[in-house]
Design a protein around this motif. Sequence first.
Motif, PDB file in Angstrom:
ATOM      1  N   UNK A   1       0.839  -1.206   0.000  1.00 10.12           N
ATOM      2  CA  UNK A   1       0.000   0.000   0.000  1.00 10.12           C
ATOM      3  C   UNK A   1       0.868   1.248   0.000  1.00 10.12           C
ATOM      4  N   UNK A   2       1.849   1.254   0.910  1.00  8.83           N
ATOM      5  CA  UNK A   2       2.702   2.434   1.034  1.00  8.83           C
ATOM      6  C   UNK A   2       3.560   2.588  -0.215  1.00  8.83           C
ATOM      7  N   UNK A   3       3.934   1.448  -0.838  1.00  6.81           N
ATOM      8  CA  UNK A   3       4.734   1.522  -2.060  1.00  6.81           C
ATOM      9  C   UNK A   3       3.949   2.195  -3.180  1.00  6.81           C
ATOM     10  N   UNK A   4       2.657   1.871  -3.236  1.00  9.22           N
ATOM     11  CA  UNK A   4       1.785   2.484  -4.239  1.00  9.22           C
ATOM     12  C   UNK A   4       1.763   4.012  -4.064  1.00  9.22           C
ATOM     13  N   UNK A 167      -5.792  10.133  -5.430  1.00  5.86           N
ATOM     14  CA  UNK A 167      -4.695  10.199  -6.412  1.00  5.86           C
ATOM     15  C   UNK A 167      -3.489   9.441  -5.867  1.00  5.86           C
ATOM     16  N   UNK A 168      -3.225   9.612  -4.567  1.00  6.65           N
ATOM     17  CA  UNK A 168      -2.040   8.982  -3.975  1.00  6.65           C
ATOM     18  C   UNK A 168      -2.222   7.472  -3.759  1.00  6.65           C
ATOM     19  N   UNK A 177      -5.251   1.933   7.261  1.00  5.27           N
ATOM     20  CA  UNK A 177      -3.779   1.924   7.164  1.00  5.27           C
ATOM     21  C   UNK A 177      -3.301   2.918   6.108  1.00  5.27           C
ATOM     22  N   UNK A 178      -4.081   3.083   5.029  1.00  6.24           N
ATOM     23  CA  UNK A 178      -3.707   4.064   4.001  1.00  6.24           C
ATOM     24  C   UNK A 178      -3.742   5.483   4.559  1.00  6.24           C
ATOM     25  N   UNK A 179      -4.795   5.772   5.340  1.00  6.65           N
ATOM     26  CA  UNK A 179      -4.892   7.127   5.902  1.00  6.65           C
ATOM     27  C   UNK A 179      -3.686   7.429   6.789  1.00  6.65           C
ATOM     28  N   UNK A 180      -3.266   6.419   7.543  1.00  8.42           N
ATOM     29  CA  UNK A 180      -2.087   6.616   8.391  1.00  8.42           C
ATOM     30  C   UNK A 180      -0.843   6.841   7.538  1.00  8.42           C
ATOM     31  N   UNK A 181      -0.680   6.009   6.516  1.00  8.21           N
ATOM     32  CA  UNK A 181       0.510   6.139   5.656  1.00  8.21           C
ATOM     33  C   UNK A 181       0.540   7.503   4.969  1.00  8.21           C
TER      34      UNK A 181
END
Lengths: 476, 133
Positions: A1-4, A167-168, A177-181
Amino acid sequence: MILQSLLAAGVLVALGWPSTGRLRGALGWGATLVAAACVALAAVVPVTFALLLAGAPWHWALLAGALAAAALSRALAGRDGAVAFTAAAEPTLLRRASLVLLLACASLFVAKVVRAPLWSWDHFAIWGVKARRLLGEGGLELGFLAWPDLAPGRVDHPLGLPLTWLVLTLGRPPEPADFKALHLLMGIGLLLVVRGAARRATGSWTWGNLAAATLALSPLFWDTEALGLAELPLALWAASGAALLLATRWSPRSAAIGGLALGFLPWLKSEGLPLAILVLAALAWAAEEPAPRRWRSPAATAAAFAASALGAWWVGRFVLPPGGSFFRGDWMERGAGRLPQVGEIAAFCLRELAAWDWLLFWPALAAGSLLAVVRGRRRAAALAAAVWLQVAIYGATALFTYLDAIPHLQAAFFRISSALVPLGLIALAEIWGPGRTDVDALARAACSSCGPARHSFTPCASPIPAPRRPPAAGSG
Amino acid sequence: MRRGLPIGRATAVALLVALGGVAAWRATGIAATPPVLAAHGERTWIDWSRRDPEAERHLAAAAARLPLARCVAVVVESDEDPLWWSFKALYHLRRHRVVEVRRAGEAAAADADCLVLEQGAAGGFGIAGRRPR
């Protein structure tokens, strides 16, 4: 996820780099890379949203938004515009110690975001729910905004932040987890911007590191109420816009970049509009452009700002439901009726700003603002005034809101004020620093003698560009 | 530091030490289990906003395995706050059209063919089938 998200951020940096790359000497690499991504997103998001609204599928709309950002960034590219910058010698030990402190404070921020839950009510009621529901299989889906229970949840808040998150994540509805990243990504970006802006203003990496460390310990970073909300992104774009304008020797093209970044503020939050106008007005007033052309750069900045801000206004007026604006009903009458409460409101705001959570930031800014006026630091005083006026707007809203005045302030004043800390730190750095004129003089001295400065970012082979025309007599 | 600046090396050292002290003190709170959440907003709002993390986790888990349906009605325990749950439902059931959140025992307003997600006595959520006509 964070890599994306990192991949998307990398592409955004590449898109925005032509417009901001010239400032890397003044702002440092980190801040310039982050500013490039901010400028790119300020173009990508409005264009993508417009195409989605017209019925385009997500991937085509995103591609068109990226192409538009690349074209705009290219159009604003150039070699002109960077402010002369010279870093003076500073004790190596102190510089390294300040860097260690900054890394420690940034690590604390990361640890807290990782360990704390995603809990803020406004995340579930406003920002997060929009990001998770905005895109359906058929493209843009705004039907959920009609859900009656959402009305008090400020459905009229702009859609720029949910779209930025999308977009991100490349269009994937974000999970907690995405919101945190993404919060971490933007937070670290904001630290880099403030570090670069403070270092440019003071000529010292030590002060750049200390300013960023102070920010990392401030409520904007330390209070997980901001996790998944719009305060940190608002602060990121505001600081980026201010840093770009402050690092710019005003010329129409380079000044327009800052205007574009600030024009994104109304896409992020309603209070982004007055904040952007205040910062623009402050920095345009303090600009040191030669008199005959003095109007051109502010005009270019204002045009770039207005193009984006008008888009945000149009979306709010014609696309979003009316929602629960604080000004609903007869707000003028409410304001008149609450005039006797002005003292109570002001006292509440001052108590909030004096809380220990701020680590004395606001008293320091108050003292620094006075010092800026006394010492005639035009840009520092103007930027600090913009921050104080925005605080005053937050306080004054309590006069007109449909909620009771003090409960309204208790709900939001502390949190929304935290988004002004980065701008305040940049203003403080401008106060401590030698000022633009002095910096230019130092740069010239460094170029002529290659003497005291350790690092000169104004190479001797490219002298500081002189005004093309002499200033008009009496222009100051 | 540049000579002549009003704030010099001593101030930088003092600020560095003060910020380092604050960071060290806060690090102990973060290292604790559970972490200490005592910032301004956390002190003020976290208990109100995060009323029942366990039940909310159940809702998120149920949402992940819920089949797609034309619409969904959520039924919570009779002592729960439907408004609080309606926001949580809208957030977690992002693929579904949530048309109603009500307490158990209250009259249903949703269409008969809506899927009903009902909270059990233990706080977990289960599919209670479609609402009987």
